[in-house]
Design an enzyme around this catalytic site. Structure first.
Site, PDB file in Angstrom:
ATOM      1  N   ALA A   1       1.479  -0.806   0.417  1.00  0.00           N
ATOM      2  CA  ALA A   1       0.125  -0.283  -0.379  1.00  0.00           C
ATOM      3  C   ALA A   1       1.221   0.841   0.279  1.00  0.00           C
ATOM      4  O   ALA A   1       2.657   1.134   0.103  1.00  0.00           O
ATOM      5  CB  ALA A   1      -1.163   0.461   0.952  1.00  0.00           C
ATOM      6  N   ASN A   2      -0.328   2.672  -0.055  1.00  0.00           N
ATOM      7  CA  ASN A   2       1.181   3.452   0.070  1.00  0.00           C
ATOM      8  C   ASN A   2       0.472   4.856   1.338  1.00  0.00           C
ATOM      9  O   ASN A   2      -1.187   3.904   2.161  1.00  0.00           O
ATOM     10  CB  ASN A   2       1.656   4.455  -1.617  1.00  0.00           C
ATOM     11  CG  ASN A   2       0.142   4.721  -1.678  1.00  0.00           C
ATOM     12  OD1 ASN A   2      -0.908   5.226  -1.310  1.00  0.00           O
ATOM     13  ND2 ASN A   2      -0.617   3.858  -3.017  1.00  0.00           N
TER      14      ASN A   2
END
Ligand SMILES: Cc1cc2nc3c(=O)[nH]c(=O)nc-3n(C[C@H](O)[C@H](O)[C@H](O)COP(=O)(O)O)c2cc1C
Length: 395
Positions: free
Chosen positions: A202-203
């Site tokens: 994810a970020n």
């Protein structure tokens, strides 16, 4: 900043008006509160005076030398009634003016937002529904009540929407409607690329800037589709929930040919895991070292721009670039390079080094357009959104 009159009527949600006053005054608006006599059975004038920093006197027949209801009606740039009782809706639909609030509403030329709140049966009652239709047909804005827990054990439609939503809907009435008739598609959030049923890549994107843009475009009259990657649904806009980069791409493909503006704020993973495991990857099985093989995701912005060009669509495109730059001139260089590379009409670049931007309510951006406009904007994400739309309107 606007001069706002806030009417409060006698409903159980009257206490929530305090949060509305707070939000408005914190944004620098001036608020004059007009409770009905019955509203004062639920909340005290002292609280309303202290929070609004203005005196509160709902008596129509005091200070008559200033003809209070006309003065308030004329000075108001916006009127909000929250919560609005069933009785208030009926009186206002009939044009009854028997107290300070109803006289002010009859006399004002300012936009009016009414937020009804009552039990489900009262809200769905034919009389209430007919009154709402009458008020809407006269140009007053009615905010649909929320569905949820009511006064007692029961729940259903009729709950007062959250103060933030009321404030946003009300302030939207003051915005220019320069995006009326336009379809704005916004992507927001951060994609998640699965590794196994439990884990993902994810970020740090919170989606806040994209949500601010969707809200701002909607307030300016646009029909908005928000393609949200792992963010909460946004009421009032058409919301498409996606998780991975490929899902985002197919959601975008579905709307691209029916779109006037495409604003790509979502942080899309450059890579995805090549072999997603069907079962949880366990240390007891893979040992102390393991390798994830990644493959590149498509460059969604670049592909959208190519498709727009190939099909000859009249879509203006906006890209966002989160960069880690050492100074403004390096940020400008990176932004100019990305603007050219992606082929979009406008590029918004921000420096995300040292944990800046992600999850913060403020943003500091450099905006470059294909037509040569360059502007630096610092402010809340709402202010940045409004500046991006202003520039989009210019190009
Ligand atoms: C405990 C209590 C809660 C009430 N809550 C509501 C309400 O949420 N919505 C509503 O329309 N009326 C509600 N009422 C009824 C209103 O107070 C009543 O219709 C009143 O005449 C409204 O006055 P106003 O519109 O002048 O403020 C409630 C009454 C009581 C006693």
């Amino acid at each position: 900043m606007a001069r706002i009159v806030l009417g409060i009527t006698g409903g159980i949600a009257a206490y929530k008006a305090t949060a509305i006053i707070r939000l408005l005054t914190e944004q620098g608006h001036s608020v004059k509160v007009i409770p009905t006599q019955n509203a004062l059975r639920f909340i005290g004038a002292t609280t309303l005076e202290a929070l609004s920093h203005n005196s509160v006197d709902p008596d129509l027949y005091t200070d008559v030398e200033s003809v209070k209801h006309i003065a308030l009606a004329q000075e108001a740039e916006l009127v909000i009634v929250a919560p609005a009782s069933a009785s208030f809706l009926a009186r206002t639909a009939s044009g009854i003016a028997d107290d300070l609030l109803s006289n002010t509403i009859l006399a004002t030329k300012a936009p009016v937002l009414i937020a009804p709140a009552m039990h489900t049966e009262m809200f769905l009652n034919e009389a209430t529904q007919a009154n709402i239709k009458t008020l809407e047909s006269r140009g007053l804005a009615i905010l649909e009540p929320a569905i949820g827990r009511l006064t007692g054990e029961d729940s259903g439609i009729g709950r007062l929407p959250e103060p933030e939503q009321i404030v946003e809907a009300a302030l939207a009435l003051l915005e220019p409607k320069d995006f009326l008739g336009k379809h704005v598609v916004v992507t927001a959030g951060g994609t998640q690329e699965p590794i196994d049923p439990v884990r993902f890549l994810a970020n740090r994107s919170s989606g806040m800037q994209g949500v601010a843009l969707a809200k701002a475009a909607s307030a300016r009259g646009a029909r908005v589709t928000l393609i949200g990657a792992n963010i909460a649904e946004l009421p009032g806009v058409s919301f498409v929930s996606v998780s991975t980069a490929l899902e985002l791409q197919s959601a975008l493909d579905a709307v691209l040919s029916d779109c006037d503006y495409l604003i790509m704020t979502a942080a899309v993973s450059d890579f995805r895991v090549k072999h997603v495991s069907d079962v949880k990857v366990k240390r007891s099985v893979v040992g102390q070292n393991t390798t994830l093989e990644l493959i590149a995701n498509p460059d969604i912005l670049q592909m959208a721009v190519s498709k727009i060009n190939d099909l000859g669509l009249a879509v203006k495109t906006v890209g966002f670039a989160a960069e880690t730059a050492s100074d403004v001139s390096q940020l400008r260089q990176l932004a100019a390079h990305k603007l050219m590379g992606k082929g979009c009409d406008l590029l918004v670049a921000n420096d995300v080094s040292a944990g800046r931007v992600f999850g913060a309510s403020d943003n500091s951006v450099l905006i470059l357009t294909k037509t040569g406009i360059e502007r630096s904007i610092s402010g809340t994400k709402t202010e940045v959104a409004s500046a991006v739309l202003d520039i989009l309107g210019e190009i």
